[in-house]
Write a protein that holds these residues in place. Structure first.
Motif, short mmCIF file in Angstrom:
data_model
loop_
_atom_site.label_atom_id
_atom_site.label_comp_id
_atom_site.label_asym_id
_atom_site.label_seq_id
_atom_site.Cartn_x
_atom_site.Cartn_y
_atom_site.Cartn_z
N GLN A 22 8.70 -3.42 8.76
CA GLN A 22 8.28 -3.07 7.41
C GLN A 22 6.77 -2.83 7.35
N VAL A 23 5.99 -3.67 8.03
CA VAL A 23 4.53 -3.51 8.06
C VAL A 23 4.17 -2.21 8.77
N THR A 24 4.82 -1.93 9.89
CA THR A 24 4.57 -0.69 10.63
C THR A 24 4.89 0.52 9.77
N ALA A 25 6.00 0.49 9.05
CA ALA A 25 6.38 1.60 8.18
C ALA A 25 5.32 1.82 7.09
N LEU A 26 4.81 0.74 6.52
CA LEU A 26 3.77 0.86 5.50
C LEU A 26 2.50 1.47 6.09
N GLN A 27 2.11 1.03 7.29
CA GLN A 27 0.92 1.56 7.95
C GLN A 27 1.09 3.03 8.29
N ASN A 28 2.27 3.40 8.75
CA ASN A 28 2.50 4.79 9.16
C ASN A 28 2.50 5.75 7.99
N ASN A 29 2.77 5.27 6.79
CA ASN A 29 2.80 6.13 5.62
C ASN A 29 1.51 6.10 4.82
#
Length: 184
Positions: free
Chosen positions: A16-23
């Motif tokens: 979830q954190v990675t997805a937020l960072q990637n967007n």
């Protein structure tokens, strides 16, 4: 990852954190006035196809128009084939301006003044294989003027940067911040 709603106290997973960072917008750099212009070179890469450019505190040596031109192949400035339509109005609604460009030498972003850090703008740059396009909103607090519009450069190139200058005189203060926008 689809949009999610998080609640207070919830523990996020690594994915979830990675997805937020990637967007999230990715800060590329801040560029200051140098030699009367603000040049942003090698900021547009294959990592992103869309960019957010934020200009703030821009002041000129005279009350003149602010221009933007794309750069390619290192330090080469695209000096033709700009098409645009920008509309502007002051906060009193008593004066309006239309800025058009038909095969112009640059994008015209409206008036920049000599009094205090007054000019700012938000610009979206969208690069495609055929050309590059912008949407832009600008404001000038000295004149209470706001401009909004869009344009494109009709030249098939890979653009790597952008330069901001004035119709005459020089930019005496201000900076540009560039962010890359990932496609989700």
């Amino acid at each position: 990852m689809p949009d999610q709603v998080f609640t207070a106290g919830q523990i996020l997973t690594a994915s979830q954190v990675t997805a937020l960072q990637n967007n999230a917008p990715s800060f590329i750099g801040q560029y200051a006035m140098s030699g009367g212009v603000i040049t942003v070179d090698n900021a547009f890469t294959s990592t992103f196809t869309n960019y957010l450019i934020v200009g703030s505190g821009l002041v000129a040596s005279a009350s003149v128009d602010l221009y933007a031109q794309f750069r390619y192949a290192g330090p080469t400035t695209q000096s033709a084939s700009y098409y645009q339509g920008l509309g502007g109005i002051n906060y009193l609604g008593s004066a309006s301006t239309a800025l058009g460009g038909n095969n112009a030498a640059a994008f015209n972003l409206g008036n920049i003044t000599t009094a205090g850090p007054q000019k700012g703008f938000n610009m979206m740059v969208i690069q495609t294989n055929a050309n590059a396009a912008i949407t832009v909103s600008t404001w000038d607090s000295t004149n209470g003027a706001f401009y909004s519009g869009a344009g494109y450069v009709n030249q098939s190139r890979t653009y790597t940067g952008i330069v901001f200058s004035t119709s005459s005189g020089t930019i005496t203060a201000g900076n540009i911040r560039v962010y890359g926008l990932r496609q989700s």
